[in-house]
Design a protein around this motif. Structure first.
Motif, mmCIF file in Angstrom:
data_model
loop_
_atom_site.group_PDB
_atom_site.id
_atom_site.type_symbol
_atom_site.label_atom_id
_atom_site.label_comp_id
_atom_site.label_asym_id
_atom_site.label_seq_id
_atom_site.Cartn_x
_atom_site.Cartn_y
_atom_site.Cartn_z
ATOM 1 N N CYS A 108 113.798 132.570 -4.577
ATOM 2 C CA CYS A 108 115.138 131.896 -4.927
ATOM 3 C C CYS A 108 115.716 133.100 -3.877
ATOM 4 O O CYS A 108 117.112 133.140 -3.615
ATOM 5 C CB CYS A 108 115.725 132.198 -6.150
ATOM 6 S SG CYS A 108 115.226 130.923 -7.020
ATOM 7 N N VAL A 136 108.177 119.524 -6.120
ATOM 8 C CA VAL A 136 107.609 120.120 -7.300
ATOM 9 C C VAL A 136 107.927 119.311 -8.460
ATOM 10 O O VAL A 136 108.536 118.014 -8.169
ATOM 11 C CB VAL A 136 108.554 120.955 -7.422
ATOM 12 C CG1 VAL A 136 108.581 121.942 -6.163
ATOM 13 C CG2 VAL A 136 110.050 120.641 -7.244
ATOM 14 N N SER A 143 108.160 127.733 -3.764
ATOM 15 C CA SER A 143 107.009 127.655 -5.255
ATOM 16 C C SER A 143 106.234 126.813 -4.877
ATOM 17 O O SER A 143 105.647 127.549 -5.625
ATOM 18 C CB SER A 143 108.417 127.256 -6.355
ATOM 19 O OG SER A 143 107.864 127.023 -7.219
ATOM 20 N N ARG A 192 117.657 117.101 -8.419
ATOM 21 C CA ARG A 192 117.581 117.224 -9.123
ATOM 22 C C ARG A 192 116.146 116.453 -8.302
ATOM 23 O O ARG A 192 115.392 116.620 -8.142
ATOM 24 C CB ARG A 192 117.311 116.666 -10.769
ATOM 25 C CG ARG A 192 117.878 118.181 -11.382
ATOM 26 C CD ARG A 192 117.442 117.992 -12.904
ATOM 27 N NE ARG A 192 118.026 116.974 -13.753
ATOM 28 C CZ ARG A 192 119.121 116.861 -14.187
ATOM 29 N NH1 ARG A 192 120.041 117.683 -14.213
ATOM 30 N NH2 ARG A 192 119.631 115.290 -14.627
ATOM 31 N N GLN A 244 113.246 117.422 -6.299
ATOM 32 C CA GLN A 244 111.391 116.533 -6.501
ATOM 33 C C GLN A 244 111.182 115.878 -5.272
ATOM 34 O O GLN A 244 109.824 116.194 -4.667
ATOM 35 C CB GLN A 244 111.676 116.305 -8.267
ATOM 36 C CG GLN A 244 111.697 117.081 -9.220
ATOM 37 C CD GLN A 244 111.620 115.612 -10.229
ATOM 38 O OE1 GLN A 244 113.193 115.281 -10.552
ATOM 39 N NE2 GLN A 244 110.131 115.331 -10.472
ATOM 40 N N LEU A 268 108.712 131.967 -8.446
ATOM 41 C CA LEU A 268 109.999 130.741 -7.761
ATOM 42 C C LEU A 268 111.242 132.347 -7.776
ATOM 43 O O LEU A 268 111.770 131.643 -7.072
ATOM 44 C CB LEU A 268 110.165 130.744 -9.398
ATOM 45 C CG LEU A 268 111.670 129.308 -9.174
ATOM 46 C CD1 LEU A 268 111.659 128.657 -7.897
ATOM 47 C CD2 LEU A 268 111.872 128.041 -10.647
ATOM 48 N N ALA A 304 112.097 125.703 -3.497
ATOM 49 C CA ALA A 304 111.356 124.838 -4.139
ATOM 50 C C ALA A 304 110.263 124.620 -3.236
ATOM 51 O O ALA A 304 108.787 124.241 -3.783
ATOM 52 C CB ALA A 304 111.944 123.436 -4.176
ATOM 53 N N VAL A 312 111.218 123.058 -12.391
ATOM 54 C CA VAL A 312 111.825 123.815 -11.457
ATOM 55 C C VAL A 312 112.465 123.493 -10.727
ATOM 56 O O VAL A 312 113.492 123.510 -10.662
ATOM 57 C CB VAL A 312 110.330 124.144 -10.591
ATOM 58 C CG1 VAL A 312 110.239 124.538 -9.343
ATOM 59 C CG2 VAL A 312 109.074 124.808 -11.047
ATOM 60 N N GLN A 324 115.540 123.358 -13.062
ATOM 61 C CA GLN A 324 116.211 125.004 -12.984
ATOM 62 C C GLN A 324 117.054 125.568 -11.512
ATOM 63 O O GLN A 324 117.851 126.428 -11.823
ATOM 64 C CB GLN A 324 114.978 126.411 -13.034
ATOM 65 C CG GLN A 324 114.547 126.785 -14.202
ATOM 66 C CD GLN A 324 112.602 127.429 -13.971
ATOM 67 O OE1 GLN A 324 112.148 126.740 -13.977
ATOM 68 N NE2 GLN A 324 113.303 128.698 -14.772
ATOM 69 N N LEU A 325 116.389 125.073 -10.853
ATOM 70 C CA LEU A 325 117.520 125.427 -9.447
ATOM 71 C C LEU A 325 118.288 124.540 -9.199
ATOM 72 O O LEU A 325 119.159 125.357 -8.697
ATOM 73 C CB LEU A 325 116.039 124.624 -8.208
ATOM 74 C CG LEU A 325 115.512 125.579 -7.784
ATOM 75 C CD1 LEU A 325 113.837 124.679 -6.829
ATOM 76 C CD2 LEU A 325 115.189 127.022 -7.096
ATOM 77 N N LEU A 328 117.317 131.544 -14.476
ATOM 78 C CA LEU A 328 115.524 131.551 -14.069
ATOM 79 C C LEU A 328 115.465 131.879 -15.735
ATOM 80 O O LEU A 328 114.271 131.473 -16.338
ATOM 81 C CB LEU A 328 114.787 132.140 -12.860
ATOM 82 C CG LEU A 328 115.711 131.554 -11.669
ATOM 83 C CD1 LEU A 328 115.069 131.712 -10.867
ATOM 84 C CD2 LEU A 328 115.623 129.588 -11.964
#
Length: 266
Positions: free
Chosen positions: A240, A191, A230, A182, A186, A236, A227, A195, A198-199, A266
């Protein structure tokens, strides 16, 4: 980590450590030992080498290996120039002369004669013989040889011989844990935490998916690509689909199964 070290790391290519790989690589460089990095596609092998080269203050020479890459492509060859035939160093010879870190990405993809060239560089000799010029290049202290490959693609025709493998210190890479992944998404894509979460959740679902003929699963690289789309305003789910589902397969049934996982995640 003190403030001075934080400032230093801030100027380096971003890399989120997963364990003791930074320390091991540093010790190997100090001891003039070559390193073999094993791991799946898109898990951060190349970024790690870029980060470590900058961290150690060494130039980096990267070679993406392929089926047609032979020893002459690495070491060098005679070419016709304005003054007649001239010798031109290949990337490996340039790296040795300059004391750089030489990174051979997916080395098992190269022709078999390339690994023989690496042997005297990867043991205590640290030498690169150039037969066509009669030179015997001695690697300076700053030089380091790094190779990588994806064990998932290993077969009898594309594998490293034990005589090659046992010259290297090995680093085994996998996909990061959820929290680290994560943070990577980021930092790389800009993002928000939601988000990114979620990914990563999606990736974990896809990596558990079995029963489909996928050569690879959702890598951290693919998550970052989705990401970034997005972050630029693409919905999103569409991001994906483009960056993950359609990148992983051309089979309609498999794509439909992956798309179901996207919708559920999602």
């Amino acid at each position: 980590m003190d403030h001075a070290e934080q400032q230093h790391l801030a100027g380096l290519p971003f890399y989120a450590p997963q364990g003791g790989e930074v320390a091991l690589f540093t010790h190997a460089w100090r001891q003039r030992l070559p390193v073999l990095i094993k791991g799946p596609t898109g898990c951060g092998k190349t970024r790690f080498v870029e980060h470590m080269a900058a961290r150690l203050g060494r130039p980096l020479v990267t070679v993406s290996c392929h089926d047609d890459l032979g020893a002459a492509d690495l070491v060098g060859r005679h070419l016709i120039g304005p003054q007649g035939t001239e010798w031109h160093d290949g990337p490996l010879a340039r790296a040795v002369r300059s004391g750089a870190i030489c990174y051979l990405d997916e080395v098992v993809e190269a022709r078999k004669d390339t690994t023989v060239v690496l042997h005297p560089l990867a043991d205590d000799r640290r030498q690169l013989p150039i037969e066509r010029t009669g030179e015997q290049l001695q690697a300076p202290p700053g030089f380091m040889l790094v190779i990588s490959y994806n064990p998932g693609y290993q077969n009898l025709l594309k594998s490293l011989k034990p005589s090659t493998r046992q010259r290297f210190v090995a680093l085994d890479f996998g996909y990061p844990d959820a929290a680290t992944e994560r943070a990577i998404v980021q930092a790389e894509a800009g993002v928000d935490a939601g988000v990114a979460a979620q990914l990563v959740h999606l990736a974990q679902g896809l990596r558990r998916l079995t029963g489909h003929d996928l050569e690879e699963t959702a890598s951290t690289r693919l998550l970052v690509m989705a990401a970034r789309l997005s972050a630029d305003g693409l919905p999103l789910r569409a991001a994906c689909r483009a960056a993950i589902v359609d990148a992983l397969t051309d089979d309609a049934d498999t794509a439909a199964a992956l798309a179901e996982v996207v919708e559920a995640s999602l």
